[in-house]
Design a protein around this motif. Structure first.
Motif, PDB file in Angstrom:
ATOM      1  N   GLY A   1      10.528  32.187  56.872  1.00 18.25           N
ATOM      2  CA  GLY A   1       9.547  31.182  56.487  1.00 18.25           C
ATOM      3  C   GLY A   1       9.423  31.095  54.976  1.00 18.25           C
ATOM      4  N   GLN A   2       8.317  30.533  54.529  1.00 20.67           N
ATOM      5  CA  GLN A   2       8.108  30.332  53.107  1.00 20.67           C
ATOM      6  C   GLN A   2       8.062  31.653  52.348  1.00 20.67           C
ATOM      7  OE1 GLN A   2       8.050  27.340  51.654  1.00 20.67           O
ATOM      8  NE2 GLN A   2       7.882  28.283  49.618  1.00 20.67           N
ATOM      9  N   VAL A   3       7.453  32.669  52.939  1.00 24.12           N
ATOM     10  CA  VAL A   3       7.338  33.954  52.249  1.00 24.12           C
ATOM     11  C   VAL A   3       8.701  34.601  52.078  1.00 24.12           C
ATOM     12  CG1 VAL A   3       6.318  36.265  52.324  1.00 24.12           C
ATOM     13  CG2 VAL A   3       4.988  34.292  53.084  1.00 24.12           C
ATOM     14  N   SER A   4       9.528  34.592  53.115  1.00 23.64           N
ATOM     15  CA  SER A   4      10.864  35.187  52.998  1.00 23.64           C
ATOM     16  C   SER A   4      11.701  34.432  51.966  1.00 23.64           C
ATOM     17  CB  SER A   4      11.573  35.195  54.355  1.00 23.64           C
ATOM     18  OG  SER A   4      11.855  33.881  54.806  1.00 23.64           O
ATOM     19  N   LEU A   5      11.508  33.122  51.878  1.00 24.33           N
ATOM     20  CA  LEU A   5      12.244  32.316  50.893  1.00 24.33           C
ATOM     21  C   LEU A   5      11.852  32.727  49.475  1.00 24.33           C
ATOM     22  CD1 LEU A   5      14.170  29.910  50.394  1.00 24.33           C
ATOM     23  CD2 LEU A   5      12.156  28.420  50.445  1.00 24.33           C
ATOM     24  N   VAL A   6      10.570  32.875  49.246  1.00 27.65           N
ATOM     25  CA  VAL A   6      10.081  33.269  47.923  1.00 27.65           C
ATOM     26  C   VAL A   6      10.550  34.672  47.562  1.00 27.65           C
ATOM     27  CG1 VAL A   6       8.007  33.818  46.593  1.00 27.65           C
ATOM     28  CG2 VAL A   6       8.088  31.746  47.990  1.00 27.65           C
ATOM     29  N   LEU A   7      10.537  35.579  48.552  1.00 22.23           N
ATOM     30  CA  LEU A   7      10.916  36.958  48.292  1.00 22.23           C
ATOM     31  C   LEU A   7      12.424  37.163  48.248  1.00 22.23           C
ATOM     32  CD1 LEU A   7       8.358  38.885  50.552  1.00 22.23           C
ATOM     33  CD2 LEU A   7       8.161  38.312  48.130  1.00 22.23           C
ATOM     34  N   GLY A   8      13.192  36.189  48.697  1.00 19.01           N
ATOM     35  CA  GLY A   8      14.644  36.306  48.720  1.00 19.01           C
ATOM     36  C   GLY A   8      15.152  37.252  49.783  1.00 19.01           C
ATOM     37  N   LEU A   9      14.418  37.360  50.882  1.00 20.49           N
ATOM     38  CA  LEU A   9      14.806  38.239  51.980  1.00 20.49           C
ATOM     39  C   LEU A   9      15.306  37.420  53.159  1.00 20.49           C
ATOM     40  CD1 LEU A   9      11.773  40.716  51.898  1.00 20.49           C
ATOM     41  CD2 LEU A   9      14.099  41.171  51.093  1.00 20.49           C
ATOM     42  N   LYS A  10      16.349  37.911  53.818  1.00 21.84           N
ATOM     43  CA  LYS A  10      16.908  37.205  54.975  1.00 21.84           C
ATOM     44  C   LYS A  10      15.895  37.202  56.113  1.00 21.84           C
ATOM     45  CE  LYS A  10      20.882  37.004  58.098  1.00 21.84           C
ATOM     46  NZ  LYS A  10      20.956  35.552  57.994  1.00 21.84           N
ATOM     47  N   GLY A  11      15.698  36.035  56.705  1.00 21.06           N
ATOM     48  CA  GLY A  11      14.661  35.893  57.706  1.00 21.06           C
ATOM     49  C   GLY A  11      15.141  36.027  59.136  1.00 21.06           C
ATOM     50  N   LEU A  12      14.181  36.330  60.007  1.00 21.12           N
ATOM     51  CA  LEU A  12      14.387  36.319  61.455  1.00 21.12           C
ATOM     52  C   LEU A  12      13.782  35.019  61.972  1.00 21.12           C
ATOM     53  CD1 LEU A  12      13.302  39.999  62.053  1.00 21.12           C
ATOM     54  CD2 LEU A  12      15.528  39.096  62.723  1.00 21.12           C
ATOM     55  N   PRO A  13      14.604  34.021  62.277  1.00 19.48           N
ATOM     56  CA  PRO A  13      14.066  32.707  62.644  1.00 19.48           C
ATOM     57  C   PRO A  13      13.388  32.725  64.010  1.00 19.48           C
ATOM     58  CG  PRO A  13      16.454  32.750  62.920  1.00 19.48           C
ATOM     59  CD  PRO A  13      16.076  34.050  62.259  1.00 19.48           C
ATOM     60  N   THR A  14      12.380  31.892  64.156  1.00 21.68           N
ATOM     61  CA  THR A  14      11.680  31.799  65.443  1.00 21.68           C
ATOM     62  C   THR A  14      12.623  31.323  66.544  1.00 21.68           C
ATOM     63  OG1 THR A  14      10.944  29.558  64.889  1.00 21.68           O
ATOM     64  CG2 THR A  14       9.451  31.372  64.354  1.00 21.68           C
ATOM     65  N   GLU A  15      13.641  30.546  66.161  1.00 20.12           N
ATOM     66  CA  GLU A  15      14.582  30.038  67.178  1.00 20.12           C
ATOM     67  C   GLU A  15      15.296  31.175  67.891  1.00 20.12           C
ATOM     68  OE1 GLU A  15      15.291  28.752  63.668  1.00 20.12           O
ATOM     69  OE2 GLU A  15      13.394  27.786  64.208  1.00 20.12           O
ATOM     70  N   ALA A  16      15.502  32.309  67.213  1.00 19.68           N
ATOM     71  CA  ALA A  16      16.187  33.438  67.847  1.00 19.68           C
ATOM     72  C   ALA A  16      15.393  33.935  69.055  1.00 19.68           C
ATOM     73  CB  ALA A  16      16.381  34.564  66.834  1.00 19.68           C
ATOM     74  N   GLU A  17      14.082  33.917  68.946  1.00 19.05           N
ATOM     75  CA  GLU A  17      13.231  34.323  70.069  1.00 19.05           C
ATOM     76  C   GLU A  17      13.050  33.185  71.065  1.00 19.05           C
ATOM     77  OE1 GLU A  17       8.577  35.530  70.548  1.00 19.05           O
ATOM     78  OE2 GLU A  17       9.768  36.791  69.209  1.00 19.05           O
ATOM     79  N   ASP A  18      12.842  31.986  70.558  1.00 20.54           N
ATOM     80  CA  ASP A  18      12.567  30.849  71.440  1.00 20.54           C
ATOM     81  C   ASP A  18      13.717  30.585  72.396  1.00 20.54           C
ATOM     82  OD1 ASP A  18      10.269  30.655  69.966  1.00 20.54           O
ATOM     83  OD2 ASP A  18      10.872  28.867  68.851  1.00 20.54           O
ATOM     84  N   LEU A  19      14.947  30.608  71.891  1.00 22.44           N
ATOM     85  CA  LEU A  19      16.101  30.326  72.744  1.00 22.44           C
ATOM     86  C   LEU A  19      16.294  31.417  73.788  1.00 22.44           C
ATOM     87  CD1 LEU A  19      18.634  29.011  70.078  1.00 22.44           C
ATOM     88  CD2 LEU A  19      17.499  27.684  71.864  1.00 22.44           C
ATOM     89  N   ALA A  20      16.029  32.674  73.401  1.00 22.05           N
ATOM     90  CA  ALA A  20      16.161  33.765  74.363  1.00 22.05           C
ATOM     91  C   ALA A  20      15.106  33.652  75.464  1.00 22.05           C
ATOM     92  CB  ALA A  20      16.042  35.106  73.647  1.00 22.05           C
ATOM     93  N   VAL A  21      13.880  33.282  75.096  1.00 17.55           N
ATOM     94  CA  VAL A  21      12.828  33.110  76.106  1.00 17.55           C
ATOM     95  C   VAL A  21      13.171  31.959  77.049  1.00 17.55           C
ATOM     96  CG1 VAL A  21      10.408  32.479  76.460  1.00 17.55           C
ATOM     97  CG2 VAL A  21      11.016  34.143  74.700  1.00 17.55           C
TER      98      VAL A  21
END
Length: 443
Positions: free
Chosen positions: A205-225
């Motif tokens: 999200g916005q915080v990971s973008l600002v911090l320059g950290l690779k994110g865990l997208p919500t789609e990874a959970e949504d598609l699995a559910v």
């Protein structure tokens, strides 16, 4: 399963507490009598109480069925630097838990009858919290071949999962759900698409973008559910999804439940309070899985617990040794010690804020988890095993991981003031934990 300690079972009277038992729609001031390890009577007269009974004054306390956790990593055998069954049991007792489902990611993993029996035997020697092994869904947790589920069930496994690894093999999951219908045991899936989540450190999200950290997208959970609920609908197998952390997961789970599909879901306490903004500190104690999401997800999760879309609150206990959590955020593993803080976090963040009633909270922490795992727990009905937690709802305390019973001293709750302190935990009629004036005693 039997648990043995050196101390005899003594009759116990819990007097004057607010007794909450969602299984029997009970919420009132009452007296409980425990005899021979079971609930013997509610509101017995003095004449009906054995003369050698141990009395507990529970006035201004809440008395509940012992908590049931749907998946804690106890790490033994093979990963004792993180946790042992003894230290995990002590932590669970301090948190009001009386039954804990043990995850399969030990070393060796729990994919054989011998591994199931070893965990059970160690837990019996410890004589603390009731430990129920979850066996691997796939051989060696490699998601290629289905484990020998019937043999594992016969050995004492109460469900199957590769958690905290997700199950990416759709065909294997479908076959397993079909197969498990024969012995009516659940499959637990940690929903995530590995390809989308690979290398992620925190919520995308916005915080990971600002911090320059690779994110865990919500789609990874949504598609699995989405995959999970569709396969559960097709097979009519018993599937538990969780812990979940996204609005998309909640939406899909709610939709299939409205059609009468028998899936259940759980959430962790840190996902009901903390947001990804906490990672601005680059402190690895906030690196948990599933990750803390944005405030919008937190609010949706809270509402989903309140309205019943989410059935249970599980601790998400993933202990990791200090030398591991002490690494830089990118290198530190996901994980935290949470068994000792879950109850108080729910009291603080959900009950005292009027999001949950006490009855609904105990339903999510005890009654529903027991139903999902089909355990003889989660109730204070007459004849039920005497697994009981007593809590002081007004007691405030500051979380200090250095004082934990767990070997893991990393928690996202560090330095938080929480309300609600477990004062007594009784397992099978044995008083195994007492907290007296800030000093805890584990029998």
């Amino acid at each position: 399963m039997p648990f043995h300690t050196s101390s005899p079972i003594q009759p116990i009277v819990i007097d004057g507490g607010r007794v909450i038992d969602p299984a029997h729609s009970m919420d009132r001031i009452a007296r409980l009598l425990i005899v021979d390890g079971h609930i013997a009577a509610i509101d017995p007269s003095n004449g009906d109480v054995p003369g050698d009974a141990h009395w507990i004054d529970a006035r201004e306390r809440v008395v509940t069925p012992g908590l049931v956790d749907l998946g804690a990593e106890l790490r033994q055998p093979g990963r004792e630097e993180d946790e042992t069954i003894q230290t995990g049991s002590d932590a669970a007792l301090a948190g009001g838990y009386t039954s804990v489902l043990c995850c399969s990611n030990t070393n060796p993993v729990i994919d054989s009858a011998a591994a199931v029996e070893l965990v059970t035997q160690i837990a019996q020697r410890v004589g603390g919290v009731r430990v129920y092994p979850i066996a691997c869904l796939s051989k060696s947790r490699e998601a290629e071949q289905m484990a020998e589920l019937a043999i594992l069930a016969e050995a004492g496994a109460i469900g199957f999962s590769d958690s905290p690894r997700p199950m990416p093999n759709d065909a294997l999951l479908k076959r397993a759900l079909d197969y498990c219908r024969m012995f009516d045991l659940p499959i637990f899936d940690r929903p995530e698409v590995p390809g989308l989540a690979e290398g992620g450190v925190m919520h995308d999200g916005q915080v990971s973008l600002v911090l320059g950290l690779k994110g865990l997208p919500t789609e990874a959970e949504d598609l699995a559910v989405a995959r999970d609920v569709r396969v559960a609908e097709a097979t009519k197998g018993r599937l538990h999804i969780g812990p979940v952390s996204t609005m998309g997961a909640i939406d899909m789970i709610g939709r299939v439940k409205s059609r009468g599909i028998a899936v259940s879901a759980s959430v962790c306490p840190h996902n009901l309070h903390g947001s990804d903004a906490l990672l601005r500190s680059f402190d690895a104690r906030f690196k948990v899985h599933p990750p803390m999401r944005s405030p919008a997800h937190v609010e949706s999760l809270q509402q989903a617990v309140a309205d019943g879309t989410i059935d249970a609150i599980q601790s998400g206990h993933m202990p990791r040794a200090g030398e591991k959590k002490g690494n830089d955020l990118d290198e530190s593993p996901f994980g935290a010690a949470t068994l000792e803080t879950t109850f108080a976090a729910v009291v603080t963040d959900m009950i005292r804020t009027d999001i949950l009633s006490w009855t609904r909270a105990i339903e999510c922490l005890s009654t529903n988890p027991a139903k999902i795992a089909k355990l003889p727990a989660g109730t204070l009905g007459i004849g039920a095993p005497a697994d009981v937690a007593i809590i002081n709802p007004e007691s405030s305390w500051t979380v200090r991981a250095s004082e934990f019973m767990s070997r893991c001293q990393s928690t996202p709750m560090e330095n938080r003031e929480l309300f609600g302190r477990v004062t007594h935990t009784i397992v099978g009629g044995r008083l195994l934990f007492v907290c007296v004036e800030e000093s805890a005693i584990v029998a």
